[in-house]
Write an enzyme that holds these catalytic residues in place. Structure first.
Site, PDB file in Angstrom:
ATOM      1  N   THR A  22       0.839  -1.198   0.000  1.00  0.00           N
ATOM      2  CA  THR A  22       0.000   0.000   0.000  1.00  0.00           C
ATOM      3  C   THR A  22       0.875   1.249   0.000  1.00  0.00           C
ATOM      4  OG1 THR A  22      -1.806   1.176   1.130  1.00  0.00           O
ATOM      5  CG2 THR A  22      -0.160   0.147   2.540  1.00  0.00           C
ATOM      6  N   ASP A  83      -8.105  -4.343   0.199  1.00  0.00           N
ATOM      7  CA  ASP A  83      -8.989  -3.456  -0.536  1.00  0.00           C
ATOM      8  C   ASP A  83     -10.219  -3.254   0.326  1.00  0.00           C
ATOM      9  OD1 ASP A  83      -9.161  -1.859  -2.860  1.00  0.00           O
ATOM     10  OD2 ASP A  83     -10.773  -3.119  -3.588  1.00  0.00           O
TER      11      ASP A  83
HETATM   12  P1  IMP Z   1      -8.739   1.216  -0.862  1.00  0.00           P
HETATM   13  O1  IMP Z   1      -9.068   0.948  -2.288  1.00  0.00           O
HETATM   14  O2  IMP Z   1      -8.669  -0.019  -0.036  1.00  0.00           O
HETATM   15  O3  IMP Z   1      -7.536   2.083  -0.698  1.00  0.00           O
HETATM   16  O4  IMP Z   1      -9.919   2.046  -0.201  1.00  0.00           O
HETATM   17  C1  IMP Z   1     -10.793   2.802  -0.972  1.00  0.00           C
HETATM   18  C2  IMP Z   1     -11.198   4.047  -0.270  1.00  0.00           C
HETATM   19  O5  IMP Z   1     -12.025   3.705   0.838  1.00  0.00           O
HETATM   20  C3  IMP Z   1     -10.095   4.911   0.310  1.00  0.00           C
HETATM   21  O6  IMP Z   1      -9.591   5.785  -0.629  1.00  0.00           O
HETATM   22  C4  IMP Z   1     -10.831   5.653   1.398  1.00  0.00           C
HETATM   23  O7  IMP Z   1     -11.514   6.747   0.863  1.00  0.00           O
HETATM   24  C5  IMP Z   1     -11.851   4.627   1.853  1.00  0.00           C
HETATM   25  N1  IMP Z   1     -11.379   3.924   3.051  1.00  0.00           N
HETATM   26  C6  IMP Z   1     -10.658   2.796   3.130  1.00  0.00           C
HETATM   27  N2  IMP Z   1     -10.448   2.458   4.401  1.00  0.00           N
HETATM   28  C7  IMP Z   1     -11.050   3.413   5.145  1.00  0.00           C
HETATM   29  C8  IMP Z   1     -11.174   3.623   6.548  1.00  0.00           C
HETATM   30  O8  IMP Z   1     -10.671   2.889   7.394  1.00  0.00           O
HETATM   31  N3  IMP Z   1     -11.870   4.719   6.908  1.00  0.00           N
HETATM   32  C9  IMP Z   1     -12.433   5.579   6.028  1.00  0.00           C
HETATM   33  N4  IMP Z   1     -12.337   5.434   4.727  1.00  0.00           N
HETATM   34  C10 IMP Z   1     -11.646   4.348   4.281  1.00  0.00           C
END
Ligand code: IMP
Length: 206
Positions: A22, A83
């Site tokens: 990440t 994800d």
């Molecule tokens: P990713 O693709 O796993 O990076 O997550 C997608 C999106 O979900 C991120 O860009 C954040 O906007 C949101 N997100 C992921 N984890 C969290 C969390 O723990 N709290 C709030 N928003 C989150």
């Protein structure tokens, strides 16, 4: 070293290099916090990887798998990726797998928050869940761990901690948002904290 140290720190874990695929420093901090000192994670920066990892799929599981495989294929190193999606009932599960880019390609966390607040303006059913899937590649084999937390979407930002949708997500049973919680408090009940705990339990049982 006393016996407790030995039980908590199997040699296998202490000698293992495990990359968390990440670029999100909040996520790295959260999972390192869940692991404690049992295992030191390497970031993508630590392995000098500075590219964007593609996320081309329609499910959290496939995207997590794609990210972990991307790093494994390049470095042949033990690694995992996560994800996460915010799934809102009255939006039929949106933003879901599109949570990162909900308000457009290069949008900010705040742009996404404002889009959700606008779409839920006047909407009574504010039930939502965060869901995380972790894909681990350990010694060439793949494993998956899932965690989720139910809650509701607030009508305005509350708190300044955390990241992403944290200021508008209030987990069930709490009277504050994720953005008003410390890291430990959020980790104990959060989607990622729960998935990470399963990952840690698995690693400790190897
Ligand atoms: P990713 O693709 O796993 O990076 O997550 C997608 C999106 O979900 C991120 O860009 C954040 O906007 C949101 N997100 C992921 N984890 C969290 C969390 O723990 N709290 C709030 N928003 C989150």
């Amino acid at each position: 070293m006393n016996m407790d140290d030995f039980i908590c720190h199997p040699l296998f874990l202490r000698n293992m290099e495990l990359v968390f695929a990440t670029n999100n420093k909040h996520k790295l901090e959260e999972i390192q916090n869940a692991l404690g000192d049992k295992l030191k994670l390497l970031s993508l920066k630590d392995i000098s990887f500075f590219e964007e990892i593609p996320e081309d799929f329609e499910t959290l599981k496939e995207n997590a798998q794609q990210k972990a495989r991307h790093i494994f294929d390049r470095y042949k190193i033990n690694c995992f990726a996560d994800d996460t999606g915010l799934e809102i009932d009255s939006l039929n599960g949106a933003p879901g797998v599109y949570s990162a880019r909900y308000a457009g390609e290069s949008c900010s966390f705040e742009d996404n928050v404002q889009k959700v607040l606008k779409e839920l303006d006047g909407v009574k059913n504010r039930k939502a869940q965060f869901r995380t899937v972790i894909s681990l590649i350990l010694n060439g084999k793949e494993y998956f761990f899932e965690g989720s937390v139910n809650g509701e979407i607030l009508t305005e930002n509350q708190g300044v901690g955390g990241f992403g949708y944290d200021p508008i997500f209030k987990p069930i049973g709490f009277d504050k948002s994720f953005a008003e919680m410390g890291l430990d408090e959020k980790n104990k009940i959060s989607h990622r904290g729960r998935a990470a705990q399963k990952l840690v339990d698995f690693l400790l049982n190897q």
